[in-house]
Design an enzyme around this catalytic site. Structure first.
Site, mmCIF file in Angstrom:
data_model
loop_
_atom_site.group_PDB
_atom_site.id
_atom_site.type_symbol
_atom_site.label_atom_id
_atom_site.label_comp_id
_atom_site.label_asym_id
_atom_site.label_seq_id
_atom_site.Cartn_x
_atom_site.Cartn_y
_atom_site.Cartn_z
ATOM 1 N N THR A 1 5.282 -47.027 49.594
ATOM 2 C CA THR A 1 6.655 -46.767 49.928
ATOM 3 C C THR A 1 7.043 -45.713 48.903
ATOM 4 O OG1 THR A 1 6.806 -49.009 50.657
ATOM 5 C CG2 THR A 1 8.864 -48.062 49.824
ATOM 6 N N THR B 1 9.636 -45.788 53.731
ATOM 7 C CA THR B 1 8.240 -46.208 53.728
ATOM 8 C C THR B 1 7.571 -46.029 55.082
ATOM 9 O OG1 THR B 1 6.796 -48.090 53.207
ATOM 10 C CG2 THR B 1 8.825 -48.622 54.351
ATOM 11 N N GLU C 1 4.309 -50.727 59.741
ATOM 12 C CA GLU C 1 5.299 -51.696 59.256
ATOM 13 C C GLU C 1 5.207 -53.043 59.966
ATOM 14 O OE1 GLU C 1 6.977 -51.163 56.033
ATOM 15 O OE2 GLU C 1 7.258 -49.330 57.159
ATOM 16 N N SER D 1 11.635 -56.890 54.676
ATOM 17 C CA SER D 1 11.237 -55.903 53.665
ATOM 18 C C SER D 1 11.520 -56.446 52.272
ATOM 19 C CB SER D 1 12.044 -54.624 53.883
ATOM 20 O OG SER D 1 11.835 -53.711 52.833
ATOM 21 N N SER D 2 10.942 -55.781 51.283
ATOM 22 C CA SER D 2 11.290 -56.067 49.888
ATOM 23 C C SER D 2 11.985 -54.879 49.244
ATOM 24 C CB SER D 2 10.025 -56.376 49.083
ATOM 25 O OG SER D 2 9.378 -57.501 49.601
ATOM 26 N N GLY E 1 6.275 -50.591 46.150
ATOM 27 C CA GLY E 1 5.449 -51.691 45.609
ATOM 28 C C GLY E 1 5.441 -52.947 46.451
ATOM 29 N N GLY E 2 5.893 -52.877 47.719
ATOM 30 C CA GLY E 2 5.836 -54.065 48.567
ATOM 31 C C GLY E 2 6.536 -55.237 47.899
#
Ligand code: GLY
Length: 584
Positions: A381, A399, A420, A452-453, A473-474
């Site tokens: 991302t 991302t 995604e 999502s984070s 960084g997920g």
């Protein structure tokens, strides 16, 4: 804990460069001697950018110089990174934008959606198991892209400069080419086997070479059409037609109807008072905002346990891991697309609830996995932070999920589609590529946004921007943003020190595992800390990727300090825009 002001005075004296340190890991501030109105706390005349590569930084710098505001600069950076930061910059993915414009606070959700023909079990084989790599590589991994709709909507509401002008830097770089960063060239060549024979990725990108100009003529034409016809081209025009054709070749699901129906959505951001600050961050379908607020508040409820503990000591890591596992338990159970699943964010971040969760933290030993019940994810991302000379701010994370997304390039249009769909829970309890699990809240449904984070965050003090921060960084995104804020406020680090420091991560599952980022550069956890963590019962290992690429801007008196993560190729600048336009 300390106020931000003391930290920045020290740095402002130390850093007298007007802008730019080329390459990665830089920090910039504006010379105090050049601040014309330094006695007035509101008279900020400088702008600041922290962008994930030089080309994105240059584009947003030029747009601010031309009299554009933070949103103009953010859109310019976003389109530019779609050309030069091929691993994550995109028009084939989605993201979130947190905005402060004058007194308005806004949050734009341009996350991808599941195609209308997607369904809960679409990635399962006859035995009910998730088919290997199907959510990650190839056409079926792609959600309906949101980036172009997002940039269009943000610009329509807040942009000052013409749409075509903010797109021009990206069009020029795609048409005339750019010299790729060595880290990009290596990373593309490392992808050869991942996509070979499965997608058309290598056809488009494998000839990229260090020191040689890399041109993307199809992408230049696509961007040119979007500049001329706006988002309509992407969702209903020629680009839409090219996406649908590519879906036929790549066995994907995105249809003309999916594209036509897509819309970016203005949402209420997560807002919470914490200490003297107001935290503004991403609401569902991101888990980022709720998680950052829970972590910050929980840490303060546990202040007596944190007192006199060294930064990144075993006890520090243990306490934060205890907090993180509770956050991840809530994330797995309660978080998903708010248009499909009722989420009471206020219940999750209110003081009573968070203090109860803090009280469950075991300061001495690891809470067992089964004792953690809910109380009520690609490295690639990318994030950038921008503040204009009027004090408006944009924090943008977008991302295509894992490196280079699905690896599918839209033939004739020259851009990569995301993967995604992997951010959905393909099956309850089965971890995705970030190792995070989910449940009904995040199961696949047609038209739904995947959890999502991403956590583009703005921190206010007395209603003014104090910090703009975010990272890729997920599932490590919000634990990183949390650690950076705490590194600055509680450990008195400069912004560059705060983002360069070793960071660590625990996410409930795998049980008792602490990962850390610092293995490819010289800043891992010490042997002593690793041994002490082992005595407490933790396993430790370097994270499977060098995670995070934080781009941060922090208030410094009447100006800013901007810093880019030393882990990657970002560039930060603080400068007085040359435009004579002083009105918003
Ligand atoms: N794809 C990573 C995230 O949205 O969190």
């Amino acid at each position: 804990s300390r106020g931000l002001g003391d930290v920045y005075k020290r740095q402002a004296l130390a850093l007298l460069t007007l802008t730019v340190v080329q390459g990665c890991g830089n920090e910039s501030s504006y010379p105090e001697s050049m601040s014309r109105e330094k006695n007035s706390p509101t008279a900020i005349i400088t702008a600041a950018i922290a962008v994930s590569d030089t080309y994105g930084a240059e584009a947003s710098h030029n747009i601010l110089n031309a009299g554009g505001n933070a949103v103009d600069a953010a859109v310019a950076a976003g389109f530019t990174l779609a050309v030069t930061f091929i691993d994550a910059g995109n028009i084939g993915g989605g993201g979130f934008m947190t905005i402060k414009m004058g007194n308005e606070i806004a949050f734009l959700d341009y996350r991808e959606t599941a195609p209308l023909t997607a369904h809960k079990d679409m990635y399962l084989n006859e035995q009910g198991d998730v088919i290997d790599n199907i959510t990650l590589i190839g056409g079926q991994a792609a959600g309906v892209p949101g980036t172009v709709a997002g940039f269009w909507k943000a610009h329509k509401r807040y942009g000052k400069l013409p749409w075509k002008d903010v797109m021009q830097p990206a069009i020029d770089l795609a048409a005339n080419g750019f010299i790729p960063a060595p880290i990009l060239v290596n990373s593309i060549h490392n992808m050869k086997n991942r996509f070979d024979g499965k997608t058309n990725f290598n056809e488009y990108f494998n000839h990229i070479a260090s020191g040689e100009v890399f041109k993307q003529p199809e992408l230049a034409k696509t961007l040119g059409r979007i500049a001329e016809f706006g988002a309509d081209d992407f969702y209903r025009g020629k680009t839409a037609a090219l996406i649908v054709e590519e879906m036929k070749r790549s066995n994907g699901l995105i249809s003309a109807e999916d594209l036509d129906q897509y819309s970016a959505v203005w949402r209420e951001p997560v807002r919470a008072n914490w200490r003297d600050y107001e935290i503004i961050s991403a609401p569902p379908p991101s888990s980022g905002g709720f998680a950052i607020v829970q972590l910050l508040k929980m840490k303060d409820y546990l202040a007596e346990h944190f007192a006199n503990i060294d930064h990144n000591s075993a006890q520090y890591i243990h306490l934060i891991a205890e907090m993180e596992k509770r956050v991840f338990a809530d994330r797995a159970e309660y978080l998903g697309d708010p248009d499909f699943f009722d989420i009471d964010i206020n219940a999750l971040i209110n003081d009573n609830y968070v203090s109860q969760r803090a009280a469950e933290v075991n300061p001495k030993t690891i809470s067992s996995l089964k004792s953690i019940n809910p109380g009520l994810e690609s490295p690639n991302t990318t994030h950038y932070s921008i503040v204009d000379q009027w004090g408006n701010a944009v924090s943008n994370t977008y991302t295509i999920n894992w490196d280079y997304g699905s690896g599918v390039v839209v033939g004739g249009a020259g851009f990569l589609l995301n993967n995604e769909m992997d951010d959905f829970s393909a099956k309850p309890g089965v971890p995705n590529i970030f190792g995070v699990v989910g449940n009904v809240a995040n199961e696949i449904q047609p038209g739904k946004r995947m959890l999502s984070s991403m956590s583009p965050t703005i921190v206010l003090k007395d209603g003014e921007v104090e910090m703009v921060v975010g990272t890729p960084g997920g599932s490590t995104i919000f634990t990183t943003v949390f650690q950076v804020i705490i590194n600055i406020l509680d450990f008195n680090m400069t912004p560059l020190e705060a983002i360069g420091a070793t960071r660590f991560h625990h996410q409930l599952v795998p049980a008792d595992l602490i990962t850390y980022s610092g293995f490819s550069i010289d800043r891992p956890l010490s042997d002593r800390v690793i041994n002490d963590l082992a005595k407490k019962g933790y396993r430790t290992q370097p994270h499977s990727f060098e995670y995070g690429d934080v781009q941060i801007i922090v208030k410094d008196g009447t100006s800013w300090i901007a810093a880019s993560d030393p882990r990657d190729r970002g560039q930060s600048r603080v400068f007085e825009p040359t435009s004579k336009t002083r009105d918003q």
